[in-house]
Design an enzyme around this catalytic site. Structure first.
Site, PDB file in Angstrom:
ATOM      1  N   TRP A  91       0.827  -1.210   0.000  1.00  0.00           N
ATOM      2  CA  TRP A  91       0.000   0.000   0.000  1.00  0.00           C
ATOM      3  C   TRP A  91       0.861   1.259   0.000  1.00  0.00           C
ATOM      4  O   TRP A  91       0.383   2.343  -0.259  1.00  0.00           O
ATOM      5  CB  TRP A  91      -0.958   0.002   1.198  1.00  0.00           C
ATOM      6  CG  TRP A  91      -0.299   0.296   2.541  1.00  0.00           C
ATOM      7  CD1 TRP A  91       0.739  -0.387   3.115  1.00  0.00           C
ATOM      8  CD2 TRP A  91      -0.635   1.355   3.456  1.00  0.00           C
ATOM      9  NE1 TRP A  91       1.067   0.166   4.339  1.00  0.00           N
ATOM     10  CE2 TRP A  91       0.239   1.240   4.573  1.00  0.00           C
ATOM     11  CE3 TRP A  91      -1.575   2.377   3.454  1.00  0.00           C
ATOM     12  CZ2 TRP A  91       0.191   2.112   5.666  1.00  0.00           C
ATOM     13  CZ3 TRP A  91      -1.619   3.246   4.547  1.00  0.00           C
ATOM     14  CH2 TRP A  91      -0.731   3.108   5.636  1.00  0.00           C
ATOM     15  N   ASP A  92       2.150   1.102   0.256  1.00  0.00           N
ATOM     16  CA  ASP A  92       3.093   2.225   0.218  1.00  0.00           C
ATOM     17  C   ASP A  92       2.918   3.026  -1.074  1.00  0.00           C
ATOM     18  O   ASP A  92       3.046   4.246  -1.083  1.00  0.00           O
ATOM     19  CB  ASP A  92       4.552   1.723   0.238  1.00  0.00           C
ATOM     20  CG  ASP A  92       4.874   0.805   1.398  1.00  0.00           C
ATOM     21  OD1 ASP A  92       3.964   0.127   1.894  1.00  0.00           O
ATOM     22  OD2 ASP A  92       6.054   0.742   1.785  1.00  0.00           O
TER      23      ASP A  92
ATOM     24  N   LYS B 143       3.588   1.916  16.047  1.00  0.00           N
ATOM     25  CA  LYS B 143       4.687   1.781  15.086  1.00  0.00           C
ATOM     26  C   LYS B 143       4.716   2.949  14.097  1.00  0.00           C
ATOM     27  O   LYS B 143       5.775   3.462  13.743  1.00  0.00           O
ATOM     28  CB  LYS B 143       4.506   0.465  14.322  1.00  0.00           C
ATOM     29  CG  LYS B 143       5.592   0.154  13.317  1.00  0.00           C
ATOM     30  CD  LYS B 143       5.304  -1.156  12.592  1.00  0.00           C
ATOM     31  CE  LYS B 143       6.385  -1.499  11.588  1.00  0.00           C
ATOM     32  NZ  LYS B 143       6.026  -2.631  10.731  1.00  0.00           N
ATOM     33  N   GLN B 144       3.552   3.338  13.608  1.00  0.00           N
ATOM     34  CA  GLN B 144       3.490   4.381  12.573  1.00  0.00           C
ATOM     35  C   GLN B 144       2.115   5.022  12.618  1.00  0.00           C
ATOM     36  O   GLN B 144       1.209   4.499  13.259  1.00  0.00           O
ATOM     37  CB  GLN B 144       3.740   3.766  11.198  1.00  0.00           C
ATOM     38  CG  GLN B 144       2.659   2.811  10.727  1.00  0.00           C
ATOM     39  CD  GLN B 144       3.139   1.870   9.636  1.00  0.00           C
ATOM     40  OE1 GLN B 144       3.631   0.786   9.925  1.00  0.00           O
ATOM     41  NE2 GLN B 144       2.993   2.283   8.390  1.00  0.00           N
TER      42      GLN B 144
ATOM     43  N   GLU C 157       1.124  -1.751  13.021  1.00  0.00           N
ATOM     44  CA  GLU C 157       1.240  -3.218  13.076  1.00  0.00           C
ATOM     45  C   GLU C 157       1.701  -3.707  14.445  1.00  0.00           C
ATOM     46  O   GLU C 157       1.936  -4.902  14.631  1.00  0.00           O
ATOM     47  CB  GLU C 157       2.203  -3.687  11.984  1.00  0.00           C
ATOM     48  CG  GLU C 157       1.634  -3.491  10.587  1.00  0.00           C
ATOM     49  CD  GLU C 157       2.606  -3.866   9.482  1.00  0.00           C
ATOM     50  OE1 GLU C 157       3.810  -3.989   9.773  1.00  0.00           O
ATOM     51  OE2 GLU C 157       2.158  -4.015   8.338  1.00  0.00           O
TER      52      GLU C 157
HETATM   53  C1  BGC Z   1       5.005  -1.097   7.434  1.00  0.00           C
HETATM   54  C2  BGC Z   1       3.942  -1.220   6.369  1.00  0.00           C
HETATM   55  C3  BGC Z   1       4.611  -1.147   5.005  1.00  0.00           C
HETATM   56  C4  BGC Z   1       5.733  -2.177   4.881  1.00  0.00           C
HETATM   57  C5  BGC Z   1       6.512  -2.037   3.592  1.00  0.00           C
HETATM   58  C6  BGC Z   1       6.066  -2.179   7.227  1.00  0.00           C
HETATM   59  O1  BGC Z   1       7.072  -2.038   8.176  1.00  0.00           O
HETATM   60  O2  BGC Z   1       4.443  -1.247   8.709  1.00  0.00           O
HETATM   61  O3  BGC Z   1       3.004  -0.170   6.497  1.00  0.00           O
HETATM   62  O4  BGC Z   1       3.659  -1.376   4.022  1.00  0.00           O
HETATM   63  O5  BGC Z   1       6.643  -2.013   5.945  1.00  0.00           O
HETATM   64  O6  BGC Z   1       7.132  -0.783   3.515  1.00  0.00           O
END
Ligand code: BGC
Length: 772
Positions: free
Chosen positions: A357-358, A599-600, A487
């Site tokens: 989804w990035d 985490k984000q 996550e």
């Molecule tokens: C992130 C995801 C991302 C993936 C690839 C993960 O660490 O939590 O949001 O899609 O990395 O960049």
């Protein structure tokens, strides 16, 4: 974190050779052209630690899933972009001894990535047996203009002796992915031939039948004069080489030019690969290295014209942002709608080079503003083409209708196999819908909706319709058992972001339906028929919109990340003993999941996407609550926080967040650059300057700017493309100047004033301060 690269505005420069840093440099100095990419491995033999990596975009392998405990619904394979024929190899023997930087003293080493002109160079002196010193100068690039072509100039000068130099340029297909699940090799040889003029090697993948042919030719010059010689040839399994030995006097220079064409069955018929490779190679060879290098500089000048950001007064920030833009431009060039952007681009194997989804959440804005709109459009069409697979994916998980796009994919099929992500991180569907809105809102190209967009939106809406359930207890719709963007928690109920983006998708789909009904009625009827869309369905969508449950904390005035978030012990990250960080390396997974640490961006991801629907007070309360709990252990996190901090006028916070993203790989901030660069988060860094510091948005068909400038920057300026116009925006402490470089007028708003910047016109405005 180690800062070992020299500051320079247009280049990345390493001034000594440290084998311990070599794999990091191999990532950072990678080169690519959207069609292929190559880590900065040495041409000559290197017996020290190294990740050899040559990747062809879209050439992948379905590597059998490896998992501890199988769960129904897991994909059978994990797709990975394949490490392909090592086409850069040139063994060099000095008086019979192989040149190997792990086996000799290395002096005056300089490795340089020239980002302005798009090539990698290296210069050093190797001290061989008996103190014999030989100077090497190598230049290499993959051509932006002729995507199948790579070229190398490799010059050898004995400094204090006369002797012999043997060159062995080769193509080696006996390569392996480091991340192979079962230590398997994925290539089979198809055909090969070593010949004096051209040698070639064709490999095919053991599954999926991708074929790749590499064709090479080389010339040798002594002191600028082309040499005539008959090379000795050799072949072994998946390998061809040609070699020649030359006598050389002290101070003379022997230069080898190696030209390679890498062609694949993605672009040529199987029977035509060798001919296609030879044709591309012969043309490049006839043009010659200097012409190819000039073409490269011209192609990169065009790229920079669209995408450069100039920062005055901060060389480190300047280098950082250019590095990010360079990597993005060399990863995806947008001509091929079957390709996408892996989180590591062509710089490493982690994440398999697959699509996440990035792309929609972070990369689309970069390409929208810096390149012709067809490029971002192709990223959207990529998902349109995967719609049937996304529907199959939803069926596989037991849904009777709708589409669930995969979390990780190469061809539309899911290939991720952690249940909490594969099955639960369904918010990705929202980002894919949002990218359609983003594209249409930015470009004004509403034709996309009837051509492709509505079908995707409707199928995603159907998924949400079936994925929600009505809670009798709450008298509202709920979404249970999900993982939000954070996550660090799984299987939560009513993740605010997921519920919100689901409802937003339903709203937008209905809005698009209304628009098409009113404006493209014939096509609307055709689509309703094709989709078999019923009034009951749209009525249900409205009902969900009106009756969705959102967890909130009225007292604090914040949206709750999910049900029960406030049951957690809430302790800000700054109060954790520093040795606990990063949590993912120091805490058990169990402890992370139970903690309040994020985490984000999660709630904040929603407030960013739907920024025009929430006032600054709401954003402020949520930012003030969540940011102190966020550990930013995804590289996608700081950039988004920088953008919202800018909006809120939190200038120091914004800059602190920006610094965490701007030089993430150059300074190996997360200690993982050797695995590859964080390519998709580089788009986030770009966003933090353009959407953060410059405050760029598109609202009501106007390009809106609300700039602020970090205190020690003298100025920053950039170009953006907007609806046919290219605008140069220059921001200083005092003023904002927008210059239209085209004939197409553009509607812009600076803070609260609207203007039209006419053809080649200019607008000047005073800088203002945003306060909340
Ligand atoms: C992130 C995801 C991302 C993936 C690839 C993960 O660490 O939590 O949001 O899609 O990395 O960049």
């Amino acid at each position: 974190m180690k800062q070992y690269l020299k500051l320079d505005e247009w280049s990345i420069i390493e001034e000594s050779f440290d084998p311990a840093l070599h794999e990091i440099s191999e990532s950072i100095f990678s080169i690519g052209n959207g069609y292929m990419g190559q880590r900065a491995n040495f041409e000559e033999r290197y017996s020290g630690p190294s990740l050899q990596g040559s990747y062809m975009a879209g050439v992948y392998y379905p590597d059998k899933t490896r998992v501890g405990w199988w769960k129904n619904g897991y994909p059978e394979y994990f797709a990975k972009v394949l490490n392909s024929t090592n086409w850069i190899g040139i063994d060099v023997l000095i008086n019979g001894t192989p040149l190997d930087l792990a086996q000799c003293e290395v002096k005056d080493f300089v490795r340089q990535l020239n980002m302005k002109e798009g090539y990698l160079s290296r210069r050093f002196v190797a001290v061989m047996e008996g103190g014999k010193e030989v100077q090497i100068e190598a230049v290499r690039f993959v051509s932006m203009k002729r995507q199948e072509i790579g070229a190398i100039r490799y010059a050898v000068t004995p400094l204090n002796f006369s002797g012999s130099i043997r060159f062995v340029p080769y193509l080696d297909g006996d390569v392996q992915n480091k991340d192979s699940n079962y230590d398997e090799k994925f290539w089979l040889e198809v055909e090969k031939a070593a010949a004096a003029d051209l040698s070639y090697l064709t490999l095919k993948t053991k599954k999926l039948d991708f074929h790749v042919t590499s064709v090479m030719a080389f010339d040798v010059f002594k002191n600028g004069q082309k040499l005539e010689f008959v090379p000795s040839l050799s072949e072994r399994e998946k390998f061809v080489s040609a070699e020649a030995v030359f006598d050389i006097e002290q101070g003379e220079t022997l230069t080898l030019y190696k030209y390679v064409a890498n062609v694949t069955s993605r672009n040529h018929g199987l029977g035509q690969l060798v001919d296609a490779g030879k044709k591309a190679l012969l043309e490049a060879h006839a043009a010659g290295f200097d012409t190819l290098l000039r073409e490269q500089a011209e192609a990169w000048a065009e790229k920079w014209k669209g995408s450069d950001i100039i920062i005055e007064g901060d060389a480190s920030a300047q280098q950082g942002i250019r590095f990010n833009i360079f990597q993005l431009n060399q990863t995806y060039t947008g001509e091929d709608d079957r390709l996408n952007i892996g989180p590591k681009g062509f710089t490493g194997e982690k994440y398999g080079g697959s699509t996440y989804w990035d792309t929609e959440a972070y990369c689309v804005p970069f390409y929208l503003s810096t390149a012709d709109s067809t490029i971002a459009r192709n990223l959207l069409i990529y998902r349109y083409k995967h719609l049937e697979k996304a529907k199959e994916n939803a069926r596989k998980l037991g849904f009777t209708k709708g589409a669930l796009y995969p979390m990780v994919t190469m061809n539309g099929e899911e290939c991720h196999n952690e249940w909490e992500i594969t099955f639960e991180e369904i918010h990705r569907n929202g980002a894919i819908a949002y990218a359609i809105y983003n594209y249409v809102n930015y470009t004004g190209d509403k034709s996309y909706l009837s051509q492709y967009g509505l079908e995707v939106l409707a199928e995603i809406s159907r998924f949400w319709e079936e994925r929600v359930n009505f809670s009798n207890l709450k008298g509202k719709y709920v979404i249970l058992g999900v993982t939000g963007p954070n996550e660090y928690e799984n299987n939560v109920n009513n993740n605010w972001y997921t519920n919100r983006i689901a409802v937003w998708t339903l709203e937008y789909t209905l809005e698009v339906l209304d628009y098409l009904k009113a404006n493209e009625n014939a096509r609307y009827l055709e689509l309703v028929d094709k989709l078999k869309l019923t009034d009951e369905e749209t009525a249900k969508w409205r009902h969900i919109i009106d009756n969705m449950y959102y967890p909130v904390d009225e007292e604090r005035g914040v949206f709750l990340q999910q049900d029960g978030f406030l049951d957690k012990e809430i302790v800000p990250v700054k109060d954790l003993p520093p040795e606990n960080l990063p949590l993912n390396q120091n805490w058990s997974w169990d402890r992370i999941l139970r903690s309040c640490y994020i985490k984000q961006a999660d709630v904040l991801q929603g407030l960013y996407f739907l920024g025009d629907r929430y006032d600054l007070e709401t954003k402020k309360r949520n930012f003030d609550f969540y940011e102190p709990l966020t550990v930013h252990e995804s590289s996608l996190s700081p950039c988004l926080h920088a953008i919202i901090a800018c909006e809120l006028g939190y200038q120091e916070k914004a800059y602190e967040m920006y610094l965490r993203t701007a030089r993430l790989d150059l300074d190996n901030y997360n200690n993982d650059t050797e695995d590859g660069c964080h390519t998709t988060s580089m788009a986030g860094t770009w966003m933090s300057v353009i959407q953060g510091f410059a405050g760029l948005r598109v609202r009501n068909d106007e390009l809106v700017l609300k700039p602020f400038i970090p205190s020690h920057w003298k100025s920053f300026s950039f170009n953006v493309m907007f609806r046919g116009a290219t605008l140069n925006v220059n921001v200083t402490e005092e003023s904002i100047i927008v210059t239209n470089e085209t004939d197409v007028p553009a509607a812009i708003r600076i803070y609260d004033n609207s203007y039209t910047v006419g053809a080649h016109g200019e607008i000047r405005a005073q800088r203002a301060t945003v306060t909340v």
